[in-house]
Design a protein around this motif. Structure first.
Motif, mmCIF file in Angstrom:
data_model
loop_
_atom_site.group_PDB
_atom_site.id
_atom_site.type_symbol
_atom_site.label_atom_id
_atom_site.label_comp_id
_atom_site.label_asym_id
_atom_site.label_seq_id
_atom_site.Cartn_x
_atom_site.Cartn_y
_atom_site.Cartn_z
ATOM 1 N N ASN A 249 0.836 -1.197 0.000
ATOM 2 C CA ASN A 249 0.000 0.000 0.000
ATOM 3 C C ASN A 249 0.876 1.255 0.000
ATOM 4 O O ASN A 249 0.563 2.251 0.662
ATOM 5 C CB ASN A 249 -0.920 -0.005 1.222
ATOM 6 C CG ASN A 249 -2.030 1.026 1.114
ATOM 7 O OD1 ASN A 249 -2.383 1.465 0.024
ATOM 8 N ND2 ASN A 249 -2.572 1.440 2.246
ATOM 9 N N SER A 250 1.985 1.185 -0.726
ATOM 10 C CA SER A 250 2.915 2.311 -0.845
ATOM 11 C C SER A 250 3.777 2.042 -2.077
ATOM 12 O O SER A 250 3.433 1.212 -2.906
ATOM 13 C CB SER A 250 3.777 2.429 0.411
ATOM 14 O OG SER A 250 4.668 1.338 0.516
ATOM 15 N N ASP A 251 4.904 2.724 -2.177
ATOM 16 C CA ASP A 251 5.808 2.458 -3.294
ATOM 17 C C ASP A 251 6.991 1.594 -2.871
ATOM 18 O O ASP A 251 7.971 1.476 -3.608
ATOM 19 C CB ASP A 251 6.314 3.770 -3.906
ATOM 20 C CG ASP A 251 7.204 4.547 -2.951
ATOM 21 O OD1 ASP A 251 7.909 5.458 -3.409
ATOM 22 O OD2 ASP A 251 7.180 4.248 -1.738
ATOM 23 N N ALA A 252 6.918 0.967 -1.677
ATOM 24 C CA ALA A 252 8.066 0.207 -1.168
ATOM 25 C C ALA A 252 7.597 -1.051 -0.445
ATOM 26 O O ALA A 252 6.489 -1.116 0.094
ATOM 27 C CB ALA A 252 8.912 1.063 -0.241
ATOM 28 N N LEU A 253 8.476 -2.047 -0.445
ATOM 29 C CA LEU A 253 8.243 -3.301 0.263
ATOM 30 C C LEU A 253 9.538 -3.713 0.921
ATOM 31 O O LEU A 253 10.602 -3.691 0.292
ATOM 32 C CB LEU A 253 7.762 -4.384 -0.715
ATOM 33 C CG LEU A 253 7.638 -5.812 -0.170
ATOM 34 C CD1 LEU A 253 6.602 -5.896 0.948
ATOM 35 C CD2 LEU A 253 7.286 -6.776 -1.304
ATOM 36 N N LEU A 254 9.466 -4.095 2.187
ATOM 37 C CA LEU A 254 10.637 -4.519 2.955
ATOM 38 C C LEU A 254 10.277 -5.791 3.702
ATOM 39 O O LEU A 254 9.252 -5.860 4.375
ATOM 40 C CB LEU A 254 11.044 -3.420 3.949
ATOM 41 C CG LEU A 254 12.071 -3.800 5.029
ATOM 42 C CD1 LEU A 254 13.421 -4.090 4.413
ATOM 43 C CD2 LEU A 254 12.167 -2.683 6.069
ATOM 44 N N PHE A 255 11.111 -6.841 3.548
ATOM 45 C CA PHE A 255 10.886 -8.060 4.317
ATOM 46 C C PHE A 255 12.197 -8.791 4.526
ATOM 47 O O PHE A 255 13.157 -8.614 3.780
ATOM 48 C CB PHE A 255 9.858 -8.973 3.642
ATOM 49 C CG PHE A 255 10.253 -9.496 2.292
ATOM 50 C CD1 PHE A 255 10.048 -8.752 1.139
ATOM 51 C CD2 PHE A 255 10.833 -10.753 2.157
ATOM 52 C CE1 PHE A 255 10.407 -9.230 -0.114
ATOM 53 C CE2 PHE A 255 11.191 -11.249 0.913
ATOM 54 C CZ PHE A 255 10.979 -10.482 -0.223
ATOM 55 N N SER A 256 12.235 -9.617 5.580
ATOM 56 C CA SER A 256 13.430 -10.385 5.916
ATOM 57 C C SER A 256 13.423 -11.702 5.162
ATOM 58 O O SER A 256 12.400 -12.392 5.098
ATOM 59 C CB SER A 256 13.489 -10.657 7.420
ATOM 60 O OG SER A 256 13.583 -9.455 8.158
ATOM 61 N N ILE A 257 14.574 -12.052 4.612
ATOM 62 C CA ILE A 257 14.721 -13.316 3.892
ATOM 63 C C ILE A 257 16.188 -13.740 3.970
ATOM 64 O O ILE A 257 17.076 -12.976 3.563
ATOM 65 C CB ILE A 257 14.261 -13.192 2.412
ATOM 66 C CG1 ILE A 257 14.556 -14.458 1.634
ATOM 67 C CG2 ILE A 257 14.869 -11.977 1.748
ATOM 68 C CD1 ILE A 257 13.713 -15.633 1.995
ATOM 69 N N PRO A 258 16.506 -14.907 4.525
ATOM 70 C CA PRO A 258 17.915 -15.324 4.600
ATOM 71 C C PRO A 258 18.419 -15.794 3.237
ATOM 72 O O PRO A 258 17.857 -16.709 2.629
ATOM 73 C CB PRO A 258 17.880 -16.485 5.600
ATOM 74 C CG PRO A 258 16.484 -17.023 5.517
ATOM 75 C CD PRO A 258 15.600 -15.867 5.192
ATOM 76 N N LEU A 259 19.469 -15.141 2.745
ATOM 77 C CA LEU A 259 20.074 -15.495 1.464
ATOM 78 C C LEU A 259 21.576 -15.643 1.643
ATOM 79 O O LEU A 259 22.195 -14.851 2.361
ATOM 80 C CB LEU A 259 19.788 -14.431 0.400
ATOM 81 C CG LEU A 259 18.337 -14.224 -0.018
ATOM 82 C CD1 LEU A 259 18.224 -13.031 -0.965
ATOM 83 C CD2 LEU A 259 17.772 -15.478 -0.671
ATOM 84 N N GLU A 260 22.150 -16.628 0.986
ATOM 85 C CA GLU A 260 23.594 -16.782 0.988
ATOM 86 C C GLU A 260 24.227 -15.783 0.030
ATOM 87 O O GLU A 260 23.543 -15.214 -0.836
ATOM 88 C CB GLU A 260 23.964 -18.207 0.585
ATOM 89 C CG GLU A 260 23.448 -19.288 1.539
ATOM 90 C CD GLU A 260 23.763 -20.690 1.061
ATOM 91 O OE1 GLU A 260 23.503 -21.634 1.817
ATOM 92 O OE2 GLU A 260 24.277 -20.826 -0.063
ATOM 93 N N SER A 261 25.528 -15.570 0.151
ATOM 94 C CA SER A 261 26.222 -14.660 -0.755
ATOM 95 C C SER A 261 26.077 -15.140 -2.196
ATOM 96 O O SER A 261 26.127 -16.341 -2.470
ATOM 97 C CB SER A 261 27.705 -14.574 -0.397
ATOM 98 O OG SER A 261 27.887 -14.000 0.875
ATOM 99 N N GLY A 262 25.873 -14.193 -3.103
ATOM 100 C CA GLY A 262 25.739 -14.548 -4.505
ATOM 101 C C GLY A 262 24.918 -13.525 -5.275
ATOM 102 O O GLY A 262 24.541 -12.474 -4.738
#
Length: 283
Positions: A249-262
């Motif tokens: 409901n805006s122009d942005a989205l932020l969420f946590s997600i574990p990702l390995e380097s790459g």
């Protein structure tokens, strides 16, 4: 071009990278296409008999023909010369597994006032049908466009047909011509989410995408949104690392997600629009 009904599998990668852009926000268009393993019979409309595409059916109110000039791939496509409102074309039945999730797509050239959308018809052991409908419609364009959707089969489903429904404008009782080609069905549950390659459609609609040191992904769009956004994250080899739907409901989205380097590719689906951006993760 390999036979769409064959068993050969090949990957084609097309990429554009602006070396002057930053690693976190540069534009990268990435497309992976697979052929072979598609259970839809005559998926590319290459086989015809008596003026009809083999293994395909139509409602009364649809006129079709073999097309040799306007094709997405191969030598032929299906031309919908005229279609009455809310009339359909259907594939032959395909064996499926109840409870599995399936991805279905059609390539359509819709350069007329009218539209089309996908639906799927499930059949249980008693032959009782149950329909599911895509919410994405074709748009008037001189270019080929891919209509695609995903569904989870009912637990007791054993077969399906894939179908395309045509809609006329308010001013006309029939619509045409449409062109249809390269129908595809894939079982997303047959492999793990991490092992299955997917197709990324090159579009541009992000202002920025970056992954911070706290393990959060930041997406900023080029306009205010008030809609659901399906976010998919793919590794460099095309396999999917994450998929989730969010209401923005805006122009942005932020969420946590574990990702390995790459290096990853973030794809956002907003209705009929798809945006892809590269992001570099350093841990």
């Amino acid at each position: 071009m390999p036979n769409p009904e064959g068993t050969e599998v090949r990957y084609f990668v097309w990429a554009i990278d602006d070396s002057n852009a930053t690693a976190q926000s540069d534009t990268f268009s990435y497309f992976v296409q697979t052929s072979g393993g598609n259970p839809i019979p005559n998926a590319g409309f290459e086989q015809w008999s008596g003026g009809d595409p083999v293994n395909w059916y139509r409602d009364n109110g649809i006129t079709w023909s073999e097309e040799l000039s306007v094709v997405h791939s191969g030598q032929r496509s299906l031309k919908i010369v005229n279609a009455d409102d809310r009339k359909n074309i259907y594939s032959d039945t395909v064996q499926i597994t109840g409870g599995h999730r399936y991805h279905i797509s059609f390539w359509v050239l819709d350069n007329v006032t009218g539209r089309a959308r996908i639906f799927v018809r499930w059949f249980n052991e008693s032959g009782y049908p149950d329909n599911d409908w895509s919410s994405v419609y074709s748009t008037d364009s001189p270019q080929w466009q891919r209509l695609e959707w995903e569904w989870t089969a009912p637990p007791n489903a054993q077969k399906l047909i894939v179908a395309l429904r045509f809609y006329t404008s308010n001013e006309k009782s029939t619509v045409g011509p449409f062109y249809v080609d390269d129908v595809e069905l894939s079982d997303l549950s047959s492999n793990s989410e991490d092992d299955e390659p997917h197709s990324l459609l090159p579009c541009h609609g992000f202002k920025s995408v970056f992954y911070d040191s706290g393990g959060r992904l930041h997406l900023r769009f080029d306009a205010e949104l008030k809609s659901n956004v399906m976010v998919s994250i793919y590794r460099l080899n095309g396999t999917r690392a994450f998929r989730g739907e969010f209401f923005v409901n805006s122009d942005a989205l932020l969420f946590s997600i574990p990702l390995e380097s790459g290096i990853y590719f973030v794809k956002a689906d907003i209705g009929a629009r798809s945006f892809v951006e590269k992001v570099v993760v350093l841990r």
